[in-house]
Design an enzyme around this catalytic site. Sequence first.
Site, PDB file in Angstrom:
ATOM      1  N   HIS A 144       0.841  -1.201   0.000  1.00 39.26           N
ATOM      2  CA  HIS A 144       0.000   0.000   0.000  1.00 39.26           C
ATOM      3  C   HIS A 144       0.879   1.256   0.000  1.00 39.26           C
ATOM      4  O   HIS A 144       0.619   2.208  -0.745  1.00 39.26           O
ATOM      5  CB  HIS A 144      -0.895  -0.027   1.242  1.00 39.26           C
ATOM      6  N   GLU A 145       1.913   1.265   0.829  1.00 39.88           N
ATOM      7  CA  GLU A 145       2.797   2.430   0.910  1.00 39.88           C
ATOM      8  C   GLU A 145       3.591   2.605  -0.381  1.00 39.88           C
ATOM      9  O   GLU A 145       3.783   3.729  -0.858  1.00 39.88           O
ATOM     10  CB  GLU A 145       3.740   2.304   2.110  1.00 39.88           C
ATOM     11  N   HIS A 148       1.454   4.212  -2.902  1.00 38.11           N
ATOM     12  CA  HIS A 148       1.385   5.659  -2.702  1.00 38.11           C
ATOM     13  C   HIS A 148       2.548   6.342  -3.420  1.00 38.11           C
ATOM     14  O   HIS A 148       2.372   7.360  -4.101  1.00 38.11           O
ATOM     15  CB  HIS A 148       1.463   5.998  -1.211  1.00 38.11           C
ATOM     16  N   GLU A 222      -6.479   6.944  -0.984  1.00 39.59           N
ATOM     17  CA  GLU A 222      -6.322   5.712  -0.216  1.00 39.59           C
ATOM     18  C   GLU A 222      -6.939   4.525  -0.951  1.00 39.59           C
ATOM     19  O   GLU A 222      -6.386   3.425  -0.946  1.00 39.59           O
ATOM     20  CB  GLU A 222      -6.950   5.864   1.169  1.00 39.59           C
TER      21      GLU A 222
END
Length: 290
Positions: A144-145, A148, A222
């Site tokens: 997920h990071e 980003h 997100e």
Amino acid sequence: MKRIFLFVATNIAVIAVMSIVLSLLGVDRFISQAGLNLPMLLVFSLVVGFTGSIISLLISKPMAKWSTGARVITAPSSSTELWLIDSVRKLSDRAGIAMPEVAVYDGEPNAFATGAFKNSALVAVSTGLLQSMTKEEVEAVLAHEVAHVANGDMVTMTLVQGVVNTFVVFLSRVVGYFVDRAISKDNNSGQGIGYTVTVIVSQIVFGIAASVIVAWFSRHREFRADAGAAKLLGSPQPMMKALARLGGIAPNSLPEGMASMGINDKPGFAALFSSHPPIEQRIAALRSMQ
């Protein structure tokens, strides 16, 4: 997952300092001395608004390390640190970005990614996250990071913040000008005490409204990062499991300036200011990808 105490705080500080300095130099007076010069005011607002955002972006990584006490892993000292390095390298290769710095900091379950450039980013996880989640779940959080970073979210957030900053500076001075003319005996003034007080109050009010817009955009990104994690891992299941676990942990907050960089989920009216959507909605969005 969370990203903005320092970003927003630095933004506000830079804008406040620049506004004060430019006002002392007479820029505000020049803009309104012969009637409100809207083109000049817009240029002034753009300079002030985007300067705060850009400075916040450029110092985001060192400030994040300082505020959390994150320790960058340069030479793995344990099997866990070696696994973290290998996992981030694998995910960043899949995402087509350079290997980010990987850091660990002491604290309750949380994680974040930051940095001004895709190929010079930082991914950090807390000791609490490593202790409370399985490797599959931690890998999903890392994905997920990395998503980003690959999505360029910090740069995009800088542009969004810069735009709303510009409108806050612009509108607050327009309101200040007309309020001052309405209460001033000198109708050509536009720069009395009424102007100064109104500008300060308006910047606070408009700044709060602008933060709702920035938070809405942050929540949208997100969902994109969750989808990006699912793509990097080849399945939405690991991310769904990680989110379900986080929902039961109630992660601790990062420092105030980094709220948008980590994990958070505010209830009720405060949800308007939350940088993250409810975990249930995120899981439902991932489920729809199956």
